[in-house]
Motif scaffolding. Structure first.
Motif: not given
Length: 393
Positions: A173-187
């Motif tokens: 769960e932490s890995r999925a959350l952390g991965t999303a956090a890394m690219i949350h603003d990539i758009g």
């Protein structure tokens, strides 16, 4: 060592910790006696605070949240990922539907986000947190403001994972959350000219476009890795609000702690996104990305506490207050008030943090109530029933 703000840094100060540029490359090594040119270089790279060494605080060793080695490695990888995305996205149109179509098609063709690699970066951070039993996030932004996009991504990732620990997230769960956090603003990278602006500086069309960035980020991720459902939902919803007044979907919160629920409900905010929303907001506030005003750690916490139950899940905001270290080792503080009135008005440097109650650390007192230097004296505040500290920046 002690923490010094850039406006108080002077020639002859000795740098306590090495500084790195926006791509994780060494800028200045620790131990250098600073010159005027060095100070200008530090300022040019957007640092607000640095560590310096002196005789009084020579025995004070700051606590690292994430080691410089891990931070450099991850930042270099993030910089490369963001550069790759930016190189492939150069939109001049404001037509949202056209942008969405191209984002998805281009991401499929070029695989702009290497999700397995990002997950490996997140695993490095998680391993560091677990192995070193890290539970607190140093509140002062000891980082360069150049390359702000990936540095914001890094710190938001670390903070999201620390909050997730409060809710007993497992590694997956932490890995999925952390991965999303890394690219949350990539758009946002599709619109480079908007990146350097604060929200209040944007015109109406730019604001409307910026509100679509969670969708753009999700589409880039979906095109690169169609099966990344958890990360896609988290990225897509990180600007939804507790009260349903967020974007892009106007989803509401269940109002529960962000732990596993027996049923998946697509009409409410995904629990990972509620954590990311708070971590993202906190880092934006202390970095000045939101409205150009750089909030102090305690001011940022007050801001989020006041918005709990409206914009943010109160359970997550409460967890944030448990992981933010407002008075990190090396910070200068003033003792405003204590139950016994001992040393009220005195200032000193935090010598040892108190994980049980961060308002009651051991402080190395250096100046009296009128600001005059005194013989340094360690004072343990843990025995006080009540303490009010003020961070001196």
């Amino acid at each position: 060592m002690r923490i010094v703000s850039l406006d108080k840094l002077k020639t002859g100060d000795v740098l306590g910790k090495s500084l790195f540029d926006e791509r994780g490359q060494l800028l200045l090594s620790s131990g250098y006696t600073l010159t005027e040119d060095m100070i200008k270089a530090i300022e040019k790279h957007g640092y607000r605070f640095v560590y310096v060494m002196d005789e009084i605080t020579s025995e004070i060793i700051p606590e690292e949240v994430i080691s410089d080695t891990i931070r450099q490695t991850v930042n270099q990888n993030l910089a490369n990922t963001f550069k790759n995305v930016q190189k492939n996205l150069a939109f001049e149109t404001f037509a949202s539907d056209e942008i969405k179509k191209r984002l998805l098609e281009d991401a499929k063709i070029r695989k702009m986000v290497d999700l397995p690699d990002l997950r490996r970066q997140v695993n490095m951070i998680i391993d560091e947190i677990v192995e070193n039993n890290i539970s607190m996030f140093t509140a002062l932004p000891m980082k360069s403001n150049t390359g702000a996009a990936h540095q914001h991504a890094f710190d938001t990732t670390v903070l999201s994972i620390l909050i997730a620990q409060i809710f007993r997230y497992d590694d997956r769960e932490s890995r999925a959350l952390g991965t999303a956090a890394m690219i949350h603003d990539i758009g946002k990278l599709a619109f480079e000219r908007l990146m350097g602006k604060n929200y209040n500086e944007l015109n109406r069309d730019e604001k409307m476009l910026l509100r679509e960035h969670p969708v753009f980020s999700m589409l880039i991720l979906k095109g690169s890795n169609p099966e990344s459902f958890i990360e896609q939902s988290t990225v897509m919803q990180h600007h939804e609000r507790y009260d349903g007044r967020g974007y892009p979907g106007g989803l509401k919160s269940l109002g529960l702690p962000p732990v596993k629920q027996p049923k998946v409900n697509s009409k409410v905010i995904f629990r990972h996104a509620e954590i990311l929303a708070v971590a993202n907001a906190y880092d934006n506030l202390i970095s000045g990305h939101e409205d150009g005003v750089q909030y102090s750690p305690d001011e940022a916490l007050v801001f989020l506490i006041n918005d709990a139950g409206k914009a943010y899940n109160p359970h997550v905001v409460n967890a944030l207050t448990k992981v933010i270290q407002c008075y990190p080792v090396g910070a200068t503080v003033r003792i405003r008030k204590t139950r016994t009135h001992a040393y009220e008005g005195y200032t000193g440097v935090v010598q040892v943090a108190n994980p049980a109650d961060q308002t009651k650390p051991v402080v190395l007192l250096t100046n009296n109530v009128i600001g005059a230097p005194i013989t340094p004296k360690a004072h343990d505040l843990s025995s006080e029933n009540y303490v009010a500290l003020e961070l001196v920046l």
